[in-house]
Motif scaffolding. Structure first.
Motif, short mmCIF file in Angstrom:
data_model
loop_
_atom_site.label_atom_id
_atom_site.label_comp_id
_atom_site.label_asym_id
_atom_site.label_seq_id
_atom_site.Cartn_x
_atom_site.Cartn_y
_atom_site.Cartn_z
N ARG A 14 0.85 -1.20 0.05
CA ARG A 14 0.11 0.19 0.00
C ARG A 14 0.75 1.18 -0.27
N SER A 15 1.70 1.44 0.84
CA SER A 15 2.75 2.57 0.86
C SER A 15 3.65 2.83 -0.28
N PRO A 16 4.11 1.99 -0.93
CA PRO A 16 4.71 1.96 -2.32
C PRO A 16 3.51 2.50 -3.23
N ILE A 17 2.40 1.78 -3.34
CA ILE A 17 1.50 2.27 -4.36
C ILE A 17 1.18 3.87 -4.12
N GLY A 18 0.89 4.14 -2.90
CA GLY A 18 0.82 5.65 -2.45
C GLY A 18 1.88 6.44 -2.88
N GLU A 19 3.01 6.15 -2.76
CA GLU A 19 4.14 6.92 -3.07
C GLU A 19 4.31 6.90 -4.47
N PHE A 20 4.45 6.11 -5.32
CA PHE A 20 4.50 6.06 -6.83
C PHE A 20 3.36 6.80 -7.44
N THR A 21 2.17 6.44 -6.93
CA THR A 21 0.96 6.97 -7.79
C THR A 21 1.03 8.51 -7.45
N MET A 22 1.16 8.98 -6.31
CA MET A 22 1.11 10.47 -5.84
C MET A 22 2.20 11.20 -6.69
N ARG A 23 3.57 10.64 -6.70
CA ARG A 23 4.70 11.24 -7.69
C ARG A 23 4.08 11.45 -8.97
N ARG A 24 3.55 10.39 -9.60
CA ARG A 24 3.10 10.20 -10.93
C ARG A 24 2.00 11.34 -11.15
N LEU A 25 0.93 11.42 -10.35
CA LEU A 25 -0.01 12.25 -10.43
C LEU A 25 0.53 13.85 -10.31
N LEU A 26 1.30 13.95 -9.34
CA LEU A 26 1.85 15.39 -9.12
C LEU A 26 2.56 15.92 -10.53
N ALA A 27 3.40 14.60 -11.13
CA ALA A 27 4.21 15.23 -12.10
C ALA A 27 3.26 15.38 -13.47
N GLU A 28 2.38 14.72 -13.54
CA GLU A 28 1.04 14.81 -14.71
C GLU A 28 0.54 16.21 -14.57
N ARG A 29 0.44 16.72 -13.32
CA ARG A 29 -0.11 18.08 -13.17
C ARG A 29 0.96 19.11 -13.23
N GLY A 30 2.08 18.96 -13.38
CA GLY A 30 3.06 19.92 -13.14
C GLY A 30 3.15 20.40 -11.59
N GLY A 178 -8.52 8.17 -4.28
CA GLY A 178 -8.25 9.11 -2.81
C GLY A 178 -7.19 9.99 -3.15
N LEU A 179 -6.24 9.67 -3.77
CA LEU A 179 -4.96 10.59 -4.09
C LEU A 179 -5.29 11.68 -5.13
N VAL A 180 -6.14 11.52 -5.87
CA VAL A 180 -6.83 12.42 -6.61
C VAL A 180 -7.61 13.59 -5.83
N THR A 181 -8.51 13.02 -4.86
CA THR A 181 -9.16 14.08 -4.02
C THR A 181 -8.15 14.77 -3.33
N ILE A 182 -7.01 14.12 -2.59
CA ILE A 182 -6.20 14.82 -2.02
C ILE A 182 -5.26 15.90 -2.70
N ILE A 183 -5.07 15.45 -3.62
CA ILE A 183 -3.97 16.53 -4.44
C ILE A 183 -4.96 17.63 -5.11
N ASP A 184 -6.11 17.39 -5.36
CA ASP A 184 -7.01 18.44 -6.03
C ASP A 184 -7.41 19.36 -4.87
N ALA A 185 -7.35 19.01 -3.51
CA ALA A 185 -7.56 19.84 -2.26
C ALA A 185 -6.30 20.75 -1.91
N LEU A 186 -5.23 20.00 -1.79
CA LEU A 186 -4.14 20.41 -0.99
C LEU A 186 -3.07 21.05 -2.09
N ALA A 187 -2.85 20.42 -3.30
CA ALA A 187 -1.49 20.76 -4.00
C ALA A 187 -1.99 21.99 -5.14
N VAL A 188 -1.01 22.89 -4.89
CA VAL A 188 -1.23 24.16 -5.74
C VAL A 188 -0.08 24.51 -6.52
#
Length: 188
Positions: A14-30, A178-188
């Motif tokens: 679970r934690s590597p899924i979270g780590e790699f997925t969040m990194r990828r989603l952040l990179a995709e959004r710049g 869940g990460l999409v929701t977190i990133i939508d709320a927290l990342a700017v």
């Protein structure tokens, strides 16, 4: 730099899924300025990501070499202190973390609790457009205890270790959504 750490039992699923997925989603959004790490509470020798989790992460387009090179990390006091936000997948993991590092209490959330709080805070206008990621994380930390009674009951994320592939797929999907929701709320 903001640091978000995912923590599970063995730092293999679970934690590597979270780590790699969040990194990828952040990179995709710049989105920059967020360091993403993971660790486990179980103290045993370093090991690779579970093959089922690795296959799902590679299928998402994550760097296959980084996935192959990954080795589990045992949570340390320094890692706990450096994380601005710690996301765990089971209540027992939170209990174990806090028994060792009680100063992490305010910054530690059950993953689904953070998802629910981020969704609610975004929908209810808790974050101004010009608020930084650090300020949004601090607002999450400060205000979640106040709104928690109005949130859905947070669920634990099933440990897929040694489970059939469909369990890995379900957990992977749950973490990704869940990460999409977190990133939508927290990342700017």
């Amino acid at each position: 730099m903001t640091t978000i750490m995912f923590m599970c039992t063995g730092n293999q699923c679970r934690s590597p899924i979270g780590e790699f997925t969040m990194r990828r989603l952040l990179a995709e959004r710049g989105i920059q300025g967020i360091d993403v790490t993971s660790a486990g509470i179980l103290r045993y020798p370093a090991h690779p990501i579970d093959p089922s989790a690795a296959a799902l992460l590679k299928a998402d387009g994550n760097d296959p070499q980084a996935i192959d090179d990954f080795r589990s990390t045992v949570l340390t006091r320094e890692m706990s202190a450096a994380a601005d936000l710690i996301l765990c997948f089971e209540r027992g993991q939170i209990g174990e973390l806090l028994s060792q590092y009680p100063t992490a209490r305010a910054r530690t959330f059950l993953f689904d609790d953070a998802v629910n709080a981020c969704r609610s805070m975004k929908l209810n206008g808790y974050f101004d457009a010009d608020t930084t990621t650090d300020a949004r994380i601090q607002r999450l930390i400060d205000d979640t205890p106040l709104i928690r009674p109005f949130l859905p009951k947070a669920r634990e994320t099933t440990d897929p270790h040694r489970q059939p592939q469909e369990v890995f797929e379900r957990v992977h999907g749950e973490i990704t959504r869940g990460l999409v929701t977190i990133i939508d709320a927290l990342a700017v």
